[in-house]
Design a protein around this motif. Structure first.
Motif, PDB file in Angstrom:
ATOM      1  N   ILE A  61      -4.851 -48.258  21.834  1.00 37.36           N
ATOM      2  CA  ILE A  61      -5.880 -48.505  20.814  1.00 37.36           C
ATOM      3  C   ILE A  61      -6.943 -49.477  21.328  1.00 37.36           C
ATOM      4  CG2 ILE A  61      -6.289 -49.493  18.531  1.00 37.36           C
ATOM      5  CD1 ILE A  61      -3.516 -48.452  17.726  1.00 37.36           C
ATOM      6  N   VAL A  62      -6.490 -50.570  21.980  1.00 37.96           N
ATOM      7  CA  VAL A  62      -7.441 -51.571  22.477  1.00 37.96           C
ATOM      8  C   VAL A  62      -8.331 -50.987  23.582  1.00 37.96           C
ATOM      9  CG1 VAL A  62      -7.635 -53.767  23.687  1.00 37.96           C
ATOM     10  CG2 VAL A  62      -5.968 -53.513  21.857  1.00 37.96           C
ATOM     11  N   VAL A  63      -7.744 -50.229  24.498  1.00 35.85           N
ATOM     12  CA  VAL A  63      -8.534 -49.625  25.581  1.00 35.85           C
ATOM     13  C   VAL A  63      -9.530 -48.618  25.026  1.00 35.85           C
ATOM     14  CG1 VAL A  63      -8.408 -48.131  27.616  1.00 35.85           C
ATOM     15  CG2 VAL A  63      -6.795 -50.003  27.354  1.00 35.85           C
ATOM     16  N   LEU A  64      -9.112 -47.834  24.034  1.00 42.63           N
ATOM     17  CA  LEU A  64     -10.007 -46.850  23.441  1.00 42.63           C
ATOM     18  C   LEU A  64     -11.178 -47.527  22.729  1.00 42.63           C
ATOM     19  CD1 LEU A  64     -10.614 -43.906  22.784  1.00 42.63           C
ATOM     20  CD2 LEU A  64      -9.145 -44.127  20.747  1.00 42.63           C
ATOM     21  N   VAL A  65     -10.886 -48.596  22.006  1.00 46.44           N
ATOM     22  CA  VAL A  65     -11.955 -49.329  21.324  1.00 46.44           C
ATOM     23  C   VAL A  65     -12.924 -49.946  22.334  1.00 46.44           C
ATOM     24  CG1 VAL A  65     -12.455 -51.317  19.850  1.00 46.44           C
ATOM     25  CG2 VAL A  65     -10.572 -49.787  19.258  1.00 46.44           C
ATOM     26  N   ALA A  66     -12.374 -50.546  23.397  1.00 41.87           N
ATOM     27  CA  ALA A  66     -13.229 -51.141  24.425  1.00 41.87           C
ATOM     28  C   ALA A  66     -14.083 -50.079  25.107  1.00 41.87           C
ATOM     29  CB  ALA A  66     -12.369 -51.863  25.461  1.00 41.87           C
ATOM     30  N   LEU A  67     -13.502 -48.890  25.323  1.00 40.67           N
ATOM     31  CA  LEU A  67     -14.254 -47.797  25.944  1.00 40.67           C
ATOM     32  C   LEU A  67     -15.409 -47.359  25.059  1.00 40.67           C
ATOM     33  CD1 LEU A  67     -14.492 -45.693  28.226  1.00 40.67           C
ATOM     34  CD2 LEU A  67     -12.906 -44.248  26.938  1.00 40.67           C
ATOM     35  N   LEU A  68     -15.154 -47.223  23.753  1.00 37.85           N
ATOM     36  CA  LEU A  68     -16.199 -46.795  22.821  1.00 37.85           C
ATOM     37  C   LEU A  68     -17.296 -47.843  22.697  1.00 37.85           C
ATOM     38  CD1 LEU A  68     -14.001 -45.190  20.009  1.00 37.85           C
ATOM     39  CD2 LEU A  68     -15.340 -44.013  21.758  1.00 37.85           C
ATOM     40  N   VAL A  69     -16.895 -49.117  22.654  1.00 35.30           N
ATOM     41  CA  VAL A  69     -17.892 -50.193  22.563  1.00 35.30           C
ATOM     42  C   VAL A  69     -18.759 -50.232  23.817  1.00 35.30           C
ATOM     43  CG1 VAL A  69     -18.207 -52.684  22.447  1.00 35.30           C
ATOM     44  CG2 VAL A  69     -16.514 -51.581  20.984  1.00 35.30           C
ATOM     45  N   GLY A  70     -18.125 -50.131  24.979  1.00 31.73           N
ATOM     46  CA  GLY A  70     -18.885 -50.140  26.222  1.00 31.73           C
ATOM     47  C   GLY A  70     -19.811 -48.946  26.336  1.00 31.73           C
ATOM     48  N   PHE A  71     -19.337 -47.770  25.950  1.00 28.05           N
ATOM     49  CA  PHE A  71     -20.157 -46.571  26.014  1.00 28.05           C
ATOM     50  C   PHE A  71     -21.336 -46.675  25.048  1.00 28.05           C
ATOM     51  CE2 PHE A  71     -21.168 -42.184  24.772  1.00 28.05           C
ATOM     52  CZ  PHE A  71     -21.399 -41.624  26.020  1.00 28.05           C
ATOM     53  N   GLY A  72     -21.071 -47.206  23.857  1.00 24.42           N
ATOM     54  CA  GLY A  72     -22.156 -47.380  22.892  1.00 24.42           C
ATOM     55  C   GLY A  72     -23.194 -48.380  23.367  1.00 24.42           C
ATOM     56  N   LEU A  73     -22.733 -49.471  24.034  1.00 25.55           N
ATOM     57  CA  LEU A  73     -23.669 -50.470  24.551  1.00 25.55           C
ATOM     58  C   LEU A  73     -24.518 -49.892  25.679  1.00 25.55           C
ATOM     59  CD1 LEU A  73     -24.540 -53.401  24.246  1.00 25.55           C
ATOM     60  CD2 LEU A  73     -22.829 -54.032  25.939  1.00 25.55           C
TER      61      LEU A  73
END
Length: 351
Positions: A61-73
């Protein structure tokens, strides 16, 4: 005396036994140490695997959230573009070039956009789009490095040159060792780079470089005047030799052999037309080299490749947030997990 022999043999056997035991203990300790290292590595790997298995859902869950945040940024952040220019400075203007690149970056950090506007003759809005200036050694072939190494080895003491290998020479070269430099500019505006080319003219025009050019031109003028003077002397000598040869061809000089035993021979005055001709060619080559030098190095720098009209998209690793954020998230979770285990062990430890 024969009674003492058995005792000596027994003593030697005891000494050998002690020696072999010591050697055996030494190797046992080495094997135990190596085994302990492998055991520690294996235990650490099992410890990490166990931590991942026990917290697999949380990690995912944490890796997926970090991936989505980074991709969005990455998608929302203004893209960066870059362009590069290769230049070859003359008259030691490379020192001023490197110094000015640092100066430009300091102006960007202090947000002194007015100074950069006057230097590059662009608007303040365009200056604000510039992210940074960079300078590095230009592309070099191995053959060029070998030539530079040979030149360096000849310039120092022969004993010292033997101690410095080619690899040491290449490894210890700094930015100022190169004759070609790569200037890189990064900006959020894609078509600004061509406008920066003219601004770099002021980078190379410094008093020291101007002085070196004046000294070079004066030296060339003095050498050329000396060569022309030598050519006039050679021309005069050639005319003298030509006059002598003409006179001898018209009159001829006859002499009788020794005591009349040898036939009549005609002696000619020895001249050095060929040597004069070789000297004339060498002097004219020297004059041509001076003229070529003054033509090829008539400016403070040459642009080998200029900035492109449209910059390329910058794909530096530091801007890959979709990769950086998940890695940081994993590292933070690992530190938290280890910290919890250490705290728990410290609380339960009774000594």
């Amino acid at each position: 005396m024969s009674e003492n022999l058995p005792n000596n043999n027994t003593t030697e056997e005891v000494d050998l036994g002690v020696l072999f035991n010591a050697i055996g203990n030494f190797f046992n300790k080495i094997f135990d140490f190596i085994g302990g290292v492998f055991k520690a590595i294996f235990s650490s790997i099992i410890f990490l695997i166990k931590a991942v298995i026990e917290n697999f859902k949380l990690i995912s869950i944490v890796v997926l959230v970090a991936l989505l945040v980074g991709f969005g940024l990455e998608k929302t952040k203004t893209p960066a573009y870059y362009s590069e220019m290769l230049v070859k400075p003359y008259f030691n203007s490379k020192y001023q070039l490197v110094s000015n690149i640092d100066y430009y970056n300091s102006l960007l950090e202090s947000k002194n956009y007015e100074s950069l506007t006057s230097i590059f003759d662009i608007s303040v809005d365009e200056v604000k789009t510039i992210n940074k200036f960079e300078i590095d050694i230009g592309p070099e072939t191995e053959n060029q490095l070998i030539q530079e190494y040979d030149k360096y080895a000849k310039s120092i003491d022969s004993i010292r040159a033997q101690e410095i290998t080619f690899e040491d020479f290449v490894e210890n070269r700094d930015l100022y060792s190169s004759d070609v430099f790569n200037i890189r500019v990064e900006s959020s505006k894609r078509d600004i780079f061509k406008n920066l080319s003219t601004g770099f003219n002021t980078t190379f025009n410094n008093e020291y470089s101007k002085k070196l050019m004046r000294v070079r031109d004066s030296t060339i003028a003095i050498k050329k005047a000396t060569y022309l003077k030598d050519l006039r002397k050679i021309d005069s000598l050639q005319l003298v030799y030509l006059k002598i040869l003409n006179q001898e061809s018209e009159k001829g000089t006859l002499s009788i052999g020794v005591q009349g035993l040898l036939p009549l021979t005609q002696e000619r005055t020895k001249t050095q037309e060929y040597e004069l001709f070789k000297n004339e060619i060498a002097i004219r080559d020297s004059i041509r080299s001076l003229d070529e030098l003054k033509i090829t190095e008539s400016v403070y720098y040459d642009v080998i490749t200029d900035f492109s009209d449209i910059g390329l998209r910058s794909n530096e690793l530091t801007q890959k947030y979709s990769l950086i954020f998940p890695i940081l998230a994993i590292l933070i979770m690992f530190l938290i997990y280890v910290s919890i285990k250490v705290i728990k062990f410290a609380k339960e430890y009774e000594g």
